[in-house]
Write a protein that holds these residues in place. Sequence first.
Motif, mmCIF file in Angstrom:
data_model
loop_
_atom_site.group_PDB
_atom_site.id
_atom_site.type_symbol
_atom_site.label_atom_id
_atom_site.label_comp_id
_atom_site.label_asym_id
_atom_site.label_seq_id
_atom_site.Cartn_x
_atom_site.Cartn_y
_atom_site.Cartn_z
ATOM 1 N N GLN A 47 0.826 -1.202 0.000
ATOM 2 C CA GLN A 47 0.000 0.000 0.000
ATOM 3 C C GLN A 47 0.863 1.257 0.000
ATOM 4 N N VAL A 48 0.318 2.310 -0.597
ATOM 5 C CA VAL A 48 0.867 3.655 -0.448
ATOM 6 C C VAL A 48 0.140 4.241 0.756
ATOM 7 N N LEU A 49 0.887 4.626 1.776
ATOM 8 C CA LEU A 49 0.263 5.149 2.993
ATOM 9 C C LEU A 49 -0.153 6.610 2.822
ATOM 10 N N ALA A 50 -1.234 6.969 3.476
ATOM 11 C CA ALA A 50 -1.688 8.361 3.481
ATOM 12 C C ALA A 50 -0.693 9.213 4.259
ATOM 13 N N GLY A 51 -0.579 10.476 3.880
ATOM 14 C CA GLY A 51 0.246 11.413 4.623
ATOM 15 C C GLY A 51 1.394 12.001 3.844
ATOM 16 N N GLY A 52 1.717 11.424 2.714
ATOM 17 C CA GLY A 52 2.791 11.982 1.906
ATOM 18 C C GLY A 52 2.264 13.095 1.013
ATOM 19 N N GLY A 53 3.136 13.566 0.145
ATOM 20 C CA GLY A 53 2.700 14.615 -0.751
ATOM 21 C C GLY A 53 3.716 14.958 -1.806
ATOM 22 N N ASP A 54 3.263 15.764 -2.730
ATOM 23 C CA ASP A 54 4.048 16.194 -3.873
ATOM 24 C C ASP A 54 4.073 17.725 -3.857
ATOM 25 N N TRP A 55 5.256 18.299 -3.549
ATOM 26 C CA TRP A 55 5.426 19.757 -3.559
ATOM 27 C C TRP A 55 5.830 20.165 -4.965
ATOM 28 N N GLN A 56 5.178 21.180 -5.506
ATOM 29 C CA GLN A 56 5.446 21.613 -6.879
ATOM 30 C C GLN A 56 5.712 23.114 -6.925
ATOM 31 N N THR A 57 6.740 23.487 -7.702
ATOM 32 C CA THR A 57 7.010 24.890 -8.000
ATOM 33 C C THR A 57 6.642 25.096 -9.463
ATOM 34 N N LEU A 58 5.749 26.042 -9.732
ATOM 35 C CA LEU A 58 5.229 26.291 -11.073
ATOM 36 C C LEU A 58 5.870 27.544 -11.639
ATOM 37 N N TRP A 59 6.609 27.391 -12.734
ATOM 38 C CA TRP A 59 7.311 28.515 -13.356
ATOM 39 C C TRP A 59 6.472 29.121 -14.476
ATOM 40 N N ALA A 60 6.717 30.386 -14.788
ATOM 41 C CA ALA A 60 5.937 31.119 -15.787
ATOM 42 C C ALA A 60 5.990 30.461 -17.165
#
Length: 104
Positions: free
Chosen positions: A45-58
């Motif tokens: 299983q993929v456990l809940a609680g992680g995440g994906d931080w993204q920086t969006l450039w112009a």
Amino acid sequence: MTPALTPLMTLEVVVAPPVSVDPGTPGRRFIPIVGGTVSGGLEGQVLAGGGDWQTLWADGRMDISAHYILDITGHGTVEIRSEGVRAGPPEVLAALARGEAVDP
């Protein structure tokens, strides 16, 4: 000689809606990981609680930093960190930003 590669596993990750952290340029957002499955060579299983931080450039580029945990059946937990950049032709990046499917 090029070594043969065999996939270790397949992840199906369930995510929640994006959270805007900074709508400016560059922008920042967080995609919460709420679960998922591991299949293929390993199961679990993929456990809940992680995440994906993204920086969006112009220009449409996106820096990605994901951090999450897998619970592999019979092996315990594994911490995953992955860093990357999504880049491509402007028309493809624009289509992705609109939520459209594009040819890989």
